[in-house]
Design an enzyme around this catalytic site. Structure first.
Site, short mmCIF file in Angstrom:
data_model
loop_
_atom_site.label_atom_id
_atom_site.label_comp_id
_atom_site.label_asym_id
_atom_site.label_seq_id
_atom_site.Cartn_x
_atom_site.Cartn_y
_atom_site.Cartn_z
N ASP A 32 39.20 36.53 47.58
CA ASP A 32 39.61 36.80 46.29
C ASP A 32 39.05 35.65 45.67
O ASP A 32 38.74 34.36 46.10
CB ASP A 32 40.96 36.85 46.28
CG ASP A 32 41.66 36.84 44.89
OD1 ASP A 32 41.06 37.37 43.90
OD2 ASP A 32 42.48 35.84 44.49
N ASP A 34 40.19 34.17 41.76
CA ASP A 34 41.22 33.38 40.89
C ASP A 34 42.46 33.07 41.65
O ASP A 34 42.93 33.93 42.47
CB ASP A 34 41.74 34.45 39.79
CG ASP A 34 40.45 34.80 38.72
OD1 ASP A 34 40.49 34.30 37.67
OD2 ASP A 34 39.68 35.24 39.24
N GLU A 41 43.58 31.27 36.91
CA GLU A 41 43.34 32.80 36.43
C GLU A 41 42.67 32.79 35.16
O GLU A 41 43.26 32.58 34.10
CB GLU A 41 44.77 33.36 36.43
CG GLU A 41 45.58 33.38 37.50
CD GLU A 41 45.06 34.50 38.68
OE1 GLU A 41 44.54 35.60 38.20
OE2 GLU A 41 45.37 34.48 39.83
N SER A 122 36.86 40.36 43.58
CA SER A 122 37.68 39.72 42.55
C SER A 122 38.03 40.89 41.62
O SER A 122 36.91 41.53 40.89
CB SER A 122 36.95 38.42 41.79
OG SER A 122 37.63 38.19 41.01
N GLY A 123 39.24 40.85 41.18
CA GLY A 123 39.75 41.46 40.00
C GLY A 123 39.34 40.66 38.50
O GLY A 123 39.92 41.37 37.56
N LYS A 171 38.49 46.55 46.30
CA LYS A 171 38.12 45.29 47.31
C LYS A 171 38.06 46.03 48.78
O LYS A 171 37.32 45.31 49.35
CB LYS A 171 39.48 44.24 47.12
CG LYS A 171 39.24 43.52 45.82
CD LYS A 171 40.55 42.38 45.93
CE LYS A 171 40.42 41.64 44.35
NZ LYS A 171 41.34 40.56 44.49
N ASP A 194 45.66 35.79 47.48
CA ASP A 194 47.03 35.39 47.26
C ASP A 194 47.93 36.32 46.46
O ASP A 194 49.00 35.85 46.13
CB ASP A 194 46.81 34.04 46.33
CG ASP A 194 46.32 34.38 44.75
OD1 ASP A 194 47.15 34.35 43.88
OD2 ASP A 194 45.27 35.03 44.70
N ASN A 197 47.16 42.50 44.90
CA ASN A 197 45.98 43.32 44.85
C ASN A 197 44.89 43.07 46.14
O ASN A 197 44.01 43.48 46.16
CB ASN A 197 45.38 43.24 43.58
CG ASN A 197 44.63 42.00 42.98
OD1 ASN A 197 45.40 41.01 43.71
ND2 ASN A 197 43.62 42.17 42.39
#
Length: 240
Positions: A32, A34, A41, A122-123, A171, A194, A197
């Protein structure tokens, strides 16, 4: 096999296996971005430029804790609040606020040396993910694309050739597709995250790692790095 969580070293908790493992026994590591590879973030910091950081950050926190289960909806709601923000705010966030988390460069270098493919999923947004990927010499990045018209954010996310929004399920799909491309089993992959998601990809691989993570994520991860940098994984998964 050790099932119950135990503190392997101060701030380093493991469950479900006995170390040490060898990095060379894995073929892929996915991260991930952020609050995992980087210290912020990004969406919250962009929102600061619009005077909406508190509102956006509250949604982000709820999503990462797993209290909002529809990540796509939560992202669309947050991005909508960014409408009208000058595109230059993205560059300002990258140069002034974004920092790599401690140990990121050391861990990525060890993974490269061991021959692992490195993946960023990544979102967050391509503006940042593509730069972080290049900075850490990673092999691939997947993230979300903000629409920009006339130099300002429109408050929308654009679809890409793989889909519309990189959420937890995307993901997971990305990690499994990378394993298939490598010809390796998902058990030969590591996933580091972390937030809630990240749990779908963490649950699909052979070694799941929570970094300074939300309680729900720490509870499910095989390794939880609660103190120190990302390179603490090398205390458990040895480079040799």
């Amino acid at each position: 096999m050790s099932a119950a969580p135990r503190e392997f070293a101060p701030g380093l908790v493991i469950q479900g296996f006995e170390p040490p493992l060898r990095l060379r026994d894995f073929q892929l590591i996915a991260f991930d971005m952020d609050s995992t590879l980087i210290n912020i973030e990004c969406i919250d910091e962009i929102a600061d430029a619009a005077g909406r950081k508190a509102e956006v950050a509250a949604i982000t926190e709820a999503a990462m804790r797993g209290e909002i289960t529809d990540f796509k909806d939560s992202l669309r709601r947050r991005v909508a609040l960014l409408a009208g923000v000058p595109a230059g705010a993205l560059e300002a966030v990258y140069t002034e606020r974004l920092r790599l988390n401690p140990g990121a460069e050391t861990l990525l270098a060890a993974c490269r040396d061991a021959g692992l493919r490195t993946l960023l999923v990544s979102g967050g947004f391509t503006f940042f993910a593509d730069r972080v990927r290049a900075r850490l010499q990673m092999d691939q990045a997947r993230s979300n694309l903000l629409e920009i018209v006339d130099g300002h954010l429109t408050g929308r996310v654009l679809a890409q050739d793989w889909g519309d929004i990189c959420d937890g399920e995307e993901k997971r799909r990305t990690v499994l597709a990378a394993c298939a491309d490598l010809g390796c089993a998902p058990a030969q992959a590591i996933a580091v995250g972390d937030g809630a998601n990240d749990l779908p990809m963490m649950g699909a691989v052979g070694l799941s790692v929570a970094f300074q993570a939300k309680p729900k994520v720490r509870a499910q991860a095989m390794v939880a790095i609660n103190d120190g940098g990302l390179d603490r994984l090398l205390e458990i998964v040895t480079a040799r």
